[in-house]
Scaffold this active site. Structure first.
Site, PDB file in Angstrom:
ATOM      1  N   SER A 100     -20.600 102.737  79.570  1.00 63.70           N
ATOM      2  CA  SER A 100     -20.332 102.047  80.834  1.00 63.70           C
ATOM      3  C   SER A 100     -20.684 102.965  82.002  1.00 63.70           C
ATOM      4  O   SER A 100     -20.106 104.045  82.166  1.00 63.70           O
ATOM      5  CB  SER A 100     -18.856 101.661  80.913  1.00 63.70           C
ATOM      6  N   HIS A 121     -23.748  99.251  79.791  1.00 62.52           N
ATOM      7  CA  HIS A 121     -22.718  98.297  80.224  1.00 62.52           C
ATOM      8  C   HIS A 121     -22.479  98.486  81.725  1.00 62.52           C
ATOM      9  O   HIS A 121     -22.252  99.603  82.194  1.00 62.52           O
ATOM     10  CB  HIS A 121     -21.440  98.574  79.423  1.00 62.52           C
ATOM     11  N   ASP A 129     -20.400  97.321  85.100  1.00 61.06           N
ATOM     12  CA  ASP A 129     -19.136  96.717  85.544  1.00 61.06           C
ATOM     13  C   ASP A 129     -19.193  96.364  87.021  1.00 61.06           C
ATOM     14  O   ASP A 129     -19.200  97.241  87.876  1.00 61.06           O
ATOM     15  CB  ASP A 129     -17.989  97.698  85.318  1.00 61.06           C
ATOM     16  N   MET A 135     -17.306  94.591  90.147  1.00 61.05           N
ATOM     17  CA  MET A 135     -15.943  94.213  90.577  1.00 61.05           C
ATOM     18  C   MET A 135     -15.963  93.768  92.034  1.00 61.05           C
ATOM     19  O   MET A 135     -16.757  94.285  92.825  1.00 61.05           O
ATOM     20  CB  MET A 135     -15.009  95.413  90.459  1.00 61.05           C
ATOM     21  N   HIS A 158     -20.976  92.991  83.008  1.00 62.46           N
ATOM     22  CA  HIS A 158     -19.578  92.528  82.897  1.00 62.46           C
ATOM     23  C   HIS A 158     -19.077  92.229  84.310  1.00 62.46           C
ATOM     24  O   HIS A 158     -18.831  93.144  85.092  1.00 62.46           O
ATOM     25  CB  HIS A 158     -18.759  93.648  82.228  1.00 62.46           C
ATOM     26  N   MET A 195     -16.425  91.250  86.801  1.00 64.54           N
ATOM     27  CA  MET A 195     -14.984  91.130  87.070  1.00 64.54           C
ATOM     28  C   MET A 195     -14.841  90.579  88.482  1.00 64.54           C
ATOM     29  O   MET A 195     -14.395  91.263  89.412  1.00 64.54           O
ATOM     30  CB  MET A 195     -14.321  92.497  86.920  1.00 64.54           C
ATOM     31  N   MET A 207     -11.074  92.851  76.327  1.00 62.17           N
ATOM     32  CA  MET A 207     -10.617  93.984  77.139  1.00 62.17           C
ATOM     33  C   MET A 207      -9.466  94.675  76.420  1.00 62.17           C
ATOM     34  O   MET A 207      -8.457  94.052  76.095  1.00 62.17           O
ATOM     35  CB  MET A 207     -10.133  93.512  78.516  1.00 62.17           C
ATOM     36  N   GLY A 226     -10.603  96.913  85.705  1.00 63.77           N
ATOM     37  CA  GLY A 226     -10.600  97.399  87.085  1.00 63.77           C
ATOM     38  C   GLY A 226     -10.871  98.886  87.215  1.00 63.77           C
ATOM     39  O   GLY A 226     -11.380  99.324  88.244  1.00 63.77           O
ATOM     40  N   PHE A 227     -10.572  99.626  86.169  1.00 67.36           N
ATOM     41  CA  PHE A 227     -10.709 101.087  86.262  1.00 67.36           C
ATOM     42  C   PHE A 227     -11.148 101.670  84.925  1.00 67.36           C
ATOM     43  O   PHE A 227     -10.749 101.173  83.873  1.00 67.36           O
ATOM     44  CB  PHE A 227      -9.368 101.727  86.658  1.00 67.36           C
ATOM     45  N   GLY A 228     -11.931 102.743  85.005  1.00 70.88           N
ATOM     46  CA  GLY A 228     -12.251 103.508  83.805  1.00 70.88           C
ATOM     47  C   GLY A 228     -11.117 104.480  83.505  1.00 70.88           C
ATOM     48  O   GLY A 228     -10.204 104.671  84.316  1.00 70.88           O
ATOM     49  N   GLY A 229     -11.171 105.079  82.334  1.00 74.73           N
ATOM     50  CA  GLY A 229     -10.254 106.168  81.999  1.00 74.73           C
ATOM     51  C   GLY A 229      -8.819 105.772  81.704  1.00 74.73           C
ATOM     52  O   GLY A 229      -7.928 106.622  81.745  1.00 74.73           O
ATOM     53  N   ASP A 289     -13.888  96.804  75.143  1.00 79.00           N
ATOM     54  CA  ASP A 289     -14.099  97.567  76.379  1.00 79.00           C
ATOM     55  C   ASP A 289     -12.769  98.124  76.893  1.00 79.00           C
ATOM     56  O   ASP A 289     -11.865  97.354  77.234  1.00 79.00           O
ATOM     57  CB  ASP A 289     -14.706  96.589  77.410  1.00 79.00           C
ATOM     58  N   GLY A 290     -12.693  99.459  76.969  1.00 77.70           N
ATOM     59  CA  GLY A 290     -11.522 100.090  77.571  1.00 77.70           C
ATOM     60  C   GLY A 290     -10.839 101.071  76.638  1.00 77.70           C
ATOM     61  O   GLY A 290     -10.394 100.700  75.553  1.00 77.70           O
ATOM     62  N   GLY A 291     -10.827 102.335  77.051  1.00 78.01           N
ATOM     63  CA  GLY A 291     -10.096 103.347  76.280  1.00 78.01           C
ATOM     64  C   GLY A 291     -10.716 103.667  74.932  1.00 78.01           C
ATOM     65  O   GLY A 291     -10.034 104.154  74.027  1.00 78.01           O
ATOM     66  N   GLY A 347     -16.785 104.465  78.628  1.00 77.85           N
ATOM     67  CA  GLY A 347     -17.111 105.016  79.935  1.00 77.85           C
ATOM     68  C   GLY A 347     -16.711 106.465  80.040  1.00 77.85           C
ATOM     69  O   GLY A 347     -17.510 107.386  79.823  1.00 77.85           O
TER      70      GLY A 347
HETATM   71  C1  DX5 Z   1     -12.893  98.512  83.082  1.00 75.77           C
HETATM   72  C2  DX5 Z   1     -14.332  98.333  82.721  1.00 75.77           C
HETATM   73  C3  DX5 Z   1     -14.791  99.223  81.649  1.00 75.77           C
HETATM   74  C4  DX5 Z   1     -14.656 100.690  81.931  1.00 75.77           C
HETATM   75  C5  DX5 Z   1     -14.316 101.329  80.622  1.00 75.77           C
HETATM   76  O1  DX5 Z   1     -12.496  97.505  83.913  1.00 75.77           O
HETATM   77  O2  DX5 Z   1     -14.593  97.004  82.310  1.00 75.77           O
HETATM   78  O3  DX5 Z   1     -16.118  98.905  81.226  1.00 75.77           O
HETATM   79  O4  DX5 Z   1     -15.808 101.287  82.463  1.00 75.77           O
HETATM   80  O5  DX5 Z   1     -14.001 102.632  80.865  1.00 75.77           O
HETATM   81  P1  DX5 Z   1     -13.280 103.557  79.817  1.00 75.77           P
HETATM   82  O6  DX5 Z   1     -14.151 103.612  78.588  1.00 75.77           O
HETATM   83  O7  DX5 Z   1     -13.214 104.860  80.534  1.00 75.77           O
HETATM   84  O8  DX5 Z   1     -11.935 102.963  79.534  1.00 75.77           O
HETATM   85 ZN    ZN Z   2     -16.576  96.580  81.361  1.00 72.73          ZN
END
Ligand code: DX5
Ligand code: ZN
Length: 216
Positions: free
Chosen positions: A8, A33, A35, A37, A66, A68, A137, A142-145, A175-177, A197
């Site tokens: 991502s 990927h 994102d 928003m 993706h 959002m 999801m 909304g956020f990475g990490g 997607d996520g974590g 990501g």
């Molecule tokens: C979150 C995004 C993800 C994000 C994943 O809203 O849709 O694609 O970049 O990030 P990580 O892998 O850091 O959780």
């Molecule tokens: Zn995503």
């Protein structure tokens, strides 16, 4: 089919985007990927067409978008023109989901539907056969990490059963974590595509990290 990896770009260094894309091109990443928003559907704003439109000239990796955003159907022609292979819209953002999915495919893209962590997989019962992909999801978007929500593994299993029962062909993307530990559980449960990501871009050697995710 062995699973695919879709880093991502949200966690990339945006001051060095060219270098980050070159890194992804050198890597075993299958897709990129992206994102998008809007600060309404999710409590954050990321990037939009000025970034998206540059990518297809710089990479041959498939672009997995993706959205959002509310009313994602407004931008179907623009997302297609940007060269997206997959356009993912949120179930929670589409009142007329069947119409949106049809429009996406009419524009030559594959259609993905994304579910927030609280949205039950079984709500896809009457649309799954029309989908190319379901994006689960495993964090609140909304956020990475963020920290992986463990229940997502069970959702992958339920979705896999639904796809088999309906004789559907949708890929399962998560997607996520995602990291090596959560990624392994997801692949074992039936995930086809892992988005990652922070785990990729914050690592010392992202190319090697992508290789490890591919080797799960
Ligand atoms: C979150 C995004 C993800 C994000 C994943 O809203 O849709 O694609 O970049 O990030 P990580 O892998 O850091 O959780
Ligand atoms: Zn995503």
């Amino acid at each position: 089919m062995s699973h695919l990896v879709a880093p991502s770009l949200l966690s990339a260094n945006f001051l060095n985007l060219e270098r980050e894309i070159e890194m992804l091109n050198r890597s075993e990443a299958d897709w990129i990927h992206l994102d998008i928003m809007d600060g309404v559907f999710v409590p954050n704003i990321s990037f939009g067409f000025p970034v998206l439109n540059l990518l297809k000239e710089r990479t041959h990796k498939l672009l997995d978008v993706h959205l959002m955003i509310v009313q994602p159907e407004k931008f179907i022609p623009e997302i297609a023109a940007a060269g997206a292979a997959y356009m993912n819209v949120h179930y929670e953002a589409c009142t007329h989901l069947h119409r949106v999915v049809s429009e996406i495919r009419n524009h030559g893209m594959k259609a993905g539907v994304t579910l927030n962590p609280h949205t039950p997989v079984l709500l896809l019962e009457d649309i799954v056969k029309d989908l190319d992909m379901v994006l689960l999801m495993s964090v609140n978007p909304g956020f990475g990490g963020q920290k992986f929500i463990e229940h997502s593994v069970e959702k992958v299993r339920v979705l896999k059963n639904l796809i088999l029962r309906k004789n559907a062909r949708a890929l399962i993307e998560v997607d996520g974590g995602v990291n090596l530990e959560t990624g392994k559980k997801l692949v074992d449960a039936g995930a086809d595509v892992l988005v990652a990501g922070n785990f990729v871009f914050a690592s010392d050697d992202p190319v090697q990290t992508i290789h490890k995710l591919k080797s799960l």
